[in-house]
Design an enzyme around this catalytic site. Structure first.
Site, PDB file in Angstrom:
ATOM      1  N   LYS A  14     -14.282  28.251   3.723  1.00  8.22           N
ATOM      2  CA  LYS A  14     -13.922  27.437   2.557  1.00  8.22           C
ATOM      3  C   LYS A  14     -14.838  27.685   1.361  1.00  8.22           C
ATOM      4  O   LYS A  14     -14.376  27.945   0.270  1.00  8.22           O
ATOM      5  CB  LYS A  14     -14.088  25.963   2.929  1.00  8.22           C
ATOM      6  CG  LYS A  14     -12.849  25.190   3.050  1.00  8.22           C
ATOM      7  CD  LYS A  14     -13.059  23.706   3.229  1.00  8.22           C
ATOM      8  CE  LYS A  14     -14.361  23.156   3.593  1.00  8.22           C
ATOM      9  NZ  LYS A  14     -15.122  23.048   4.636  1.00  8.22           N
ATOM     10  N   ARG A  89     -12.417  14.793   2.708  1.00  7.71           N
ATOM     11  CA  ARG A  89     -12.547  15.104   4.125  1.00  7.71           C
ATOM     12  C   ARG A  89     -12.054  13.957   5.003  1.00  7.71           C
ATOM     13  O   ARG A  89     -12.111  14.034   6.221  1.00  7.71           O
ATOM     14  CB  ARG A  89     -14.019  15.333   4.439  1.00  7.71           C
ATOM     15  CG  ARG A  89     -14.399  16.807   4.657  1.00  7.71           C
ATOM     16  CD  ARG A  89     -15.848  16.769   5.004  1.00  7.71           C
ATOM     17  NE  ARG A  89     -16.471  17.894   5.572  1.00  7.71           N
ATOM     18  CZ  ARG A  89     -17.187  18.800   4.904  1.00  7.71           C
ATOM     19  NH1 ARG A  89     -17.217  18.796   3.598  1.00  7.71           N
ATOM     20  NH2 ARG A  89     -17.854  19.707   5.542  1.00  7.71           N
ATOM     21  N   ARG A 128     -24.460  31.899  11.384  1.00  6.32           N
ATOM     22  CA  ARG A 128     -24.471  31.949   9.922  1.00  6.32           C
ATOM     23  C   ARG A 128     -25.880  31.807   9.335  1.00  6.32           C
ATOM     24  O   ARG A 128     -26.639  30.939   9.733  1.00  6.32           O
ATOM     25  CB  ARG A 128     -23.570  30.813   9.412  1.00  6.32           C
ATOM     26  CG  ARG A 128     -23.488  30.722   7.915  1.00  6.32           C
ATOM     27  CD  ARG A 128     -22.244  30.004   7.503  1.00  6.32           C
ATOM     28  NE  ARG A 128     -22.349  28.566   7.641  1.00  6.32           N
ATOM     29  CZ  ARG A 128     -21.443  27.726   7.144  1.00  6.32           C
ATOM     30  NH1 ARG A 128     -20.375  28.188   6.526  1.00  6.32           N
ATOM     31  NH2 ARG A 128     -21.593  26.434   7.293  1.00  6.32           N
ATOM     32  N   ARG A 161     -28.898  27.054   8.087  1.00  9.34           N
ATOM     33  CA  ARG A 161     -28.766  25.634   7.759  1.00  9.34           C
ATOM     34  C   ARG A 161     -29.075  24.789   8.984  1.00  9.34           C
ATOM     35  O   ARG A 161     -28.695  25.141  10.089  1.00  9.34           O
ATOM     36  CB  ARG A 161     -27.331  25.339   7.294  1.00  9.34           C
ATOM     37  CG  ARG A 161     -27.159  25.507   5.801  1.00  9.34           C
ATOM     38  CD  ARG A 161     -25.730  25.406   5.374  1.00  9.34           C
ATOM     39  NE  ARG A 161     -25.014  24.255   5.908  1.00  9.34           N
ATOM     40  CZ  ARG A 161     -23.784  23.928   5.546  1.00  9.34           C
ATOM     41  NH1 ARG A 161     -23.145  24.651   4.648  1.00  9.34           N
ATOM     42  NH2 ARG A 161     -23.191  22.879   6.067  1.00  9.34           N
ATOM     43  N   ARG A 172     -19.799  19.059  14.315  1.00 14.31           N
ATOM     44  CA  ARG A 172     -19.089  19.143  13.031  1.00 14.31           C
ATOM     45  C   ARG A 172     -17.629  19.494  13.248  1.00 14.31           C
ATOM     46  O   ARG A 172     -16.750  19.010  12.536  1.00 14.31           O
ATOM     47  CB  ARG A 172     -19.777  20.152  12.114  1.00 14.31           C
ATOM     48  CG  ARG A 172     -21.130  19.648  11.640  1.00 14.31           C
ATOM     49  CD  ARG A 172     -21.936  20.718  10.962  1.00 14.31           C
ATOM     50  NE  ARG A 172     -21.331  21.161   9.735  1.00 14.31           N
ATOM     51  CZ  ARG A 172     -21.383  22.411   9.289  1.00 14.31           C
ATOM     52  NH1 ARG A 172     -21.971  23.344   9.990  1.00 14.31           N
ATOM     53  NH2 ARG A 172     -20.829  22.717   8.153  1.00 14.31           N
TER      54      ARG A 172
HETATM   55  P1  AMP Z   1     -20.373  21.391   3.890  1.00 13.32           P
HETATM   56  O1  AMP Z   1     -21.349  22.220   3.130  1.00 13.32           O
HETATM   57  O2  AMP Z   1     -19.087  21.179   3.139  1.00 13.32           O
HETATM   58  O3  AMP Z   1     -20.146  21.888   5.279  1.00 13.32           O
HETATM   59  O4  AMP Z   1     -21.022  19.917   4.028  1.00 13.32           O
HETATM   60  C1  AMP Z   1     -22.245  19.712   4.695  1.00 13.32           C
HETATM   61  C2  AMP Z   1     -22.401  18.267   5.109  1.00 13.32           C
HETATM   62  O5  AMP Z   1     -22.360  17.418   3.959  1.00 13.32           O
HETATM   63  C3  AMP Z   1     -21.309  17.728   6.016  1.00 13.32           C
HETATM   64  O6  AMP Z   1     -21.516  18.041   7.378  1.00 13.32           O
HETATM   65  C4  AMP Z   1     -21.403  16.235   5.733  1.00 13.32           C
HETATM   66  O7  AMP Z   1     -22.527  15.665   6.385  1.00 13.32           O
HETATM   67  C5  AMP Z   1     -21.673  16.209   4.238  1.00 13.32           C
HETATM   68  N1  AMP Z   1     -20.410  16.200   3.456  1.00 13.32           N
HETATM   69  C6  AMP Z   1     -19.950  17.157   2.592  1.00 13.32           C
HETATM   70  N2  AMP Z   1     -18.777  16.809   2.042  1.00 13.32           N
HETATM   71  C7  AMP Z   1     -18.450  15.595   2.575  1.00 13.32           C
HETATM   72  C8  AMP Z   1     -17.351  14.715   2.438  1.00 13.32           C
HETATM   73  N3  AMP Z   1     -16.311  15.007   1.633  1.00 13.32           N
HETATM   74  N4  AMP Z   1     -17.379  13.549   3.126  1.00 13.32           N
HETATM   75  C9  AMP Z   1     -18.414  13.222   3.925  1.00 13.32           C
HETATM   76  N5  AMP Z   1     -19.474  14.020   4.131  1.00 13.32           N
HETATM   77  C10 AMP Z   1     -19.510  15.199   3.462  1.00 13.32           C
END
Ligand code: AMP
Length: 218
Positions: A14, A89, A128, A161, A172
């Site tokens: 994404k 999300r 990753r 990460r 996740r």
């Molecule tokens: P990502 O980089 O999109 O994988 O996001 C990393 C982390 O940020 C996720 O595992 C959540 O803990 C938090 N996060 C990001 N976007 C959202 C969202 N729309 N709703 C809730 N938590 C989020």
């Protein structure tokens, strides 16, 4: 003016695709995960609030997330439009986003759903590595950097990460399947969903997305 959301499991590509496609079709790119990571690094109040959720691979509560993203969007004055990456999300987030946009006589135009099988997702997530400087992603097996630990593009240091370990990756994915996957239906019902095969080379997938978006635009 075009609003596009990118949906897909963690590891579906994404973030990578949202950045590439935004550049190609000249849209702004807003990634909720990046906004949270920036807050964490800066040690802001928001950063402190979200730290434990992110480390465990859990979603940050809707109230905090919705406020942060809607606030960010309202402050942007994009002429062309925005790609939202990683938001919404949950159904609640999607509904609140629709409400906020409706208030400005706007709406989501398309939801790009990048589909990747579960086995492939786990493999991708647990290998990753990301550049600390420019955020470029690498994979220890599929796309390793030329020099170990260093970014090909900018020479920055690569790091894993905290939420990309195998255990957190599993968590996740579970969160994704229970809380986020229902959004596929939500956008399907309104005819906005564009399902894209997310397996293959990065540029092939970008081309699929751009073609689908252009076709859906007319
Ligand atoms: P990502 O980089 O999109 O994988 O996001 C990393 C982390 O940020 C996720 O595992 C959540 O803990 C938090 N996060 C990001 N976007 C959202 C969202 N729309 N709703 C809730 N938590 C989020």
């Amino acid at each position: 003016m075009m609003y596009v959301v990118f949906l897909g499991a963690p590891g579906a590509g994404k973030g990578t695709q949202a950045a590439v496609v935004a550049e190609k079709i000249k849209l702004e790119h807003v990634a909720s995960g990046d906004l949270f990571r920036q807050a964490l690094e800066k040690g802001t109040e928001l950063g402190k609030q979200v730290k434990s959720y992110m480390e465990k691979g859990m979603l940050v509560p809707d109230e905090i997330t919705i406020r942060m993203v809607l606030d960010k969007i309202s402050k942007m004055d994009s002429q062309t439009g925005i790609i939202l990456d990683g938001f919404p999300r949950t159904l609640k987030q999607a509904e609140e986003l629709d409400k906020a946009l409706a208030g400005q006589s706007r709406g989501i135009d398309k939801a790009v759903y990048i589909k990747v099988g579960e086995k492939e997702l786990l493999k991708r997530l647990s290998g990753r590595w990301i550049c600390r400087n420019c955020q470029a992603p690498y994979h220890i097996i599929d796309s390793p950097p030329k020099v170990k630990g260093k970014c090909d593009a900018c020479g920055g240091e690569l790091y894993q990460r905290a939420d990309d370990t195998l255990e957190t990756a599993r968590k996740r994915l579970e969160v994704y399947f229970t809380q986020t996957a229902p959004l596929i239906d939500y956008y399907q019902k309104t005819g906005k969903l564009l399902e894209i095969n997310g397996e293959g080379k990065i540029d092939e997938i970008s081309r699929r997305i751009v073609t689908a978006l252009k076709a859906g635009r007319s």
